[in-house]
Motif scaffolding. Structure first.
Motif, mmCIF file in Angstrom:
data_model
loop_
_atom_site.group_PDB
_atom_site.id
_atom_site.type_symbol
_atom_site.label_atom_id
_atom_site.label_comp_id
_atom_site.label_asym_id
_atom_site.label_seq_id
_atom_site.Cartn_x
_atom_site.Cartn_y
_atom_site.Cartn_z
ATOM 1 N N UNK A 102 -41.925 39.876 -18.943
ATOM 2 C CA UNK A 102 -40.993 39.981 -17.813
ATOM 3 C C UNK A 102 -40.584 38.593 -17.313
ATOM 4 N N UNK A 103 -41.531 37.667 -17.248
ATOM 5 C CA UNK A 103 -41.232 36.308 -16.800
ATOM 6 C C UNK A 103 -40.290 35.597 -17.777
ATOM 7 N N UNK A 104 -40.554 35.791 -19.071
ATOM 8 C CA UNK A 104 -39.703 35.161 -20.089
ATOM 9 C C UNK A 104 -38.286 35.720 -20.013
ATOM 10 N N UNK A 105 -38.148 37.030 -19.805
ATOM 11 C CA UNK A 105 -36.828 37.640 -19.674
ATOM 12 C C UNK A 105 -36.063 37.072 -18.472
ATOM 13 N N UNK A 106 -36.778 36.866 -17.382
ATOM 14 C CA UNK A 106 -36.148 36.271 -16.205
ATOM 15 C C UNK A 106 -35.651 34.860 -16.501
ATOM 16 N N UNK A 107 -36.466 34.125 -17.270
ATOM 17 C CA UNK A 107 -36.057 32.770 -17.648
ATOM 18 C C UNK A 107 -34.798 32.802 -18.517
ATOM 19 N N UNK A 108 -34.754 33.742 -19.451
ATOM 20 C CA UNK A 108 -33.590 33.855 -20.342
ATOM 21 C C UNK A 108 -32.329 34.164 -19.534
ATOM 22 N N UNK A 109 -32.459 35.102 -18.587
ATOM 23 C CA UNK A 109 -31.326 35.460 -17.727
ATOM 24 C C UNK A 109 -30.890 34.259 -16.906
ATOM 25 N N UNK A 110 -31.868 33.504 -16.402
ATOM 26 C CA UNK A 110 -31.571 32.322 -15.594
ATOM 27 C C UNK A 110 -30.831 31.266 -16.424
ATOM 28 N N UNK A 111 -31.327 31.007 -17.637
ATOM 29 C CA UNK A 111 -30.672 30.022 -18.497
ATOM 30 C C UNK A 111 -29.248 30.453 -18.852
ATOM 31 N N UNK A 112 -29.057 31.749 -19.086
ATOM 32 C CA UNK A 112 -27.724 32.254 -19.407
ATOM 33 C C UNK A 112 -26.771 32.054 -18.233
ATOM 34 N N UNK A 113 -27.259 32.307 -17.016
ATOM 35 C CA UNK A 113 -26.442 32.107 -15.817
ATOM 36 C C UNK A 113 -26.123 30.631 -15.610
ATOM 37 N N UNK A 114 -27.116 29.775 -15.849
ATOM 38 C CA UNK A 114 -26.893 28.332 -15.713
ATOM 39 C C UNK A 114 -25.870 27.837 -16.727
ATOM 40 N N UNK A 115 -25.956 28.338 -17.945
ATOM 41 C CA UNK A 115 -24.993 27.967 -18.985
ATOM 42 C C UNK A 115 -23.575 28.366 -18.580
ATOM 43 N N UNK A 116 -23.443 29.554 -18.034
ATOM 44 C CA UNK A 116 -22.120 30.043 -17.625
ATOM 45 C C UNK A 116 -21.534 29.162 -16.531
ATOM 46 N N UNK A 129 -23.125 33.783 -7.842
ATOM 47 C CA UNK A 129 -23.667 33.439 -9.165
ATOM 48 C C UNK A 129 -24.060 31.974 -9.284
ATOM 49 N N UNK A 130 -24.139 31.282 -8.159
ATOM 50 C CA UNK A 130 -24.589 29.896 -8.197
ATOM 51 C C UNK A 130 -26.090 29.851 -8.469
ATOM 52 N N UNK A 131 -26.464 29.246 -9.575
ATOM 53 C CA UNK A 131 -27.885 29.158 -9.932
ATOM 54 C C UNK A 131 -28.302 27.736 -10.290
ATOM 55 N N UNK A 132 -27.317 26.871 -10.543
ATOM 56 C CA UNK A 132 -27.617 25.508 -10.974
ATOM 57 C C UNK A 132 -27.215 24.514 -9.877
ATOM 58 N N UNK A 133 -28.139 23.649 -9.533
ATOM 59 C CA UNK A 133 -27.850 22.655 -8.501
ATOM 60 C C UNK A 133 -27.694 21.270 -9.114
#
Length: 214
Positions: A102-116, A129-133
């Protein structure tokens, strides 16, 4: 008619020729000033273009680093799933692995959002959808695609200025020729007409380039 003496020779200079020389001199000064202004603006635009180009490279590398991290997490997720599916993990250890999944999936979702957000820019993904600072501040990312668009806009604008500078240079050359040919008022008048045409074209291209700049 006026006469000028030079080493025993008499050169006849008409009033029309003198007037053409004066007009040519004024136009040279005018278009030289416009050329200097255009060069200054063009220099600033070229600097902005280089900054935008460097940011394209920098943000593209940032995007790639997020992609690599995402790929590593996806590999980790596949490995953890394989452990459970293979039956190697005991029932009492399974909750721990599932929590890790579950933690790894959250990380994957986070990285995908940051990439976008890095690719498109903060204003295009929406505040929700702001996730990257950047240095702790959210919503200020200019995306890779935005930097690419800015680079193309600056490049197109600077090319218009390059053409404008060429026309201004031609104007100055024509003006110099106009002053030299003092014994042909008709030709001088034609050169002045060409100067005005080329000068207006150069000024128009400069204005167009300035309006095209972001």
């Amino acid at each position: 008619m006026l006469q000028e003496k030079n080493k025993g020779e008499t050169v006849v200079v008409s009033v029309a020729s003198e007037r053409a020389e004066a007009i040519g001199g004024v136009l040279i000064a005018l278009f030289a000033a416009l050329m200097a202004i255009s060069q200054m603006v063009n220099g600033e635009l070229e600097e902005e273009m280089m900054i935008a180009h460097n940011n394209v490279v920098s943000y593209s590398n940032w995007y790639q680093s997020k992609s690599i991290k995402e790929s590593l997490k996806e590999s980790e997720l596949d490995y953890l799933k394989a452990l459970i599916e293979s039956g190697i993990v005991t029932e009492e250890k399974k909750p721990v692995i599932e929590q890790k999944i579950a933690e790894v999936r959250e990380k994957i979702i986070k990285y995908e959002s940051e990439k976008t957000e890095i690719l498109l820019g903060s204003k295009h993904v929406g505040k929700e959808n702001w996730v990257q600072d950047i240095e702790g501040e959210m919503g200020i990312i200019t995306g890779v695609k935005e930097w690419e668009r800015l680079t193309k806009s600056y490049d197109y604008a600077t090319k218009r200025f390059d053409y404008a500078l060429l026309f201004f240079q031609i104007c100055i050359v024509l003006g110099a020729v106009c002053i030299i040919i003092y014994d042909n008022p008709r030709l001088q008048k034609g050169l002045i007409g060409l100067m005005i045409i080329f000068g207006i074209t150069g000024a128009s291209l400069s204005i167009y380039g300035y309006l095209l700049a972001p």
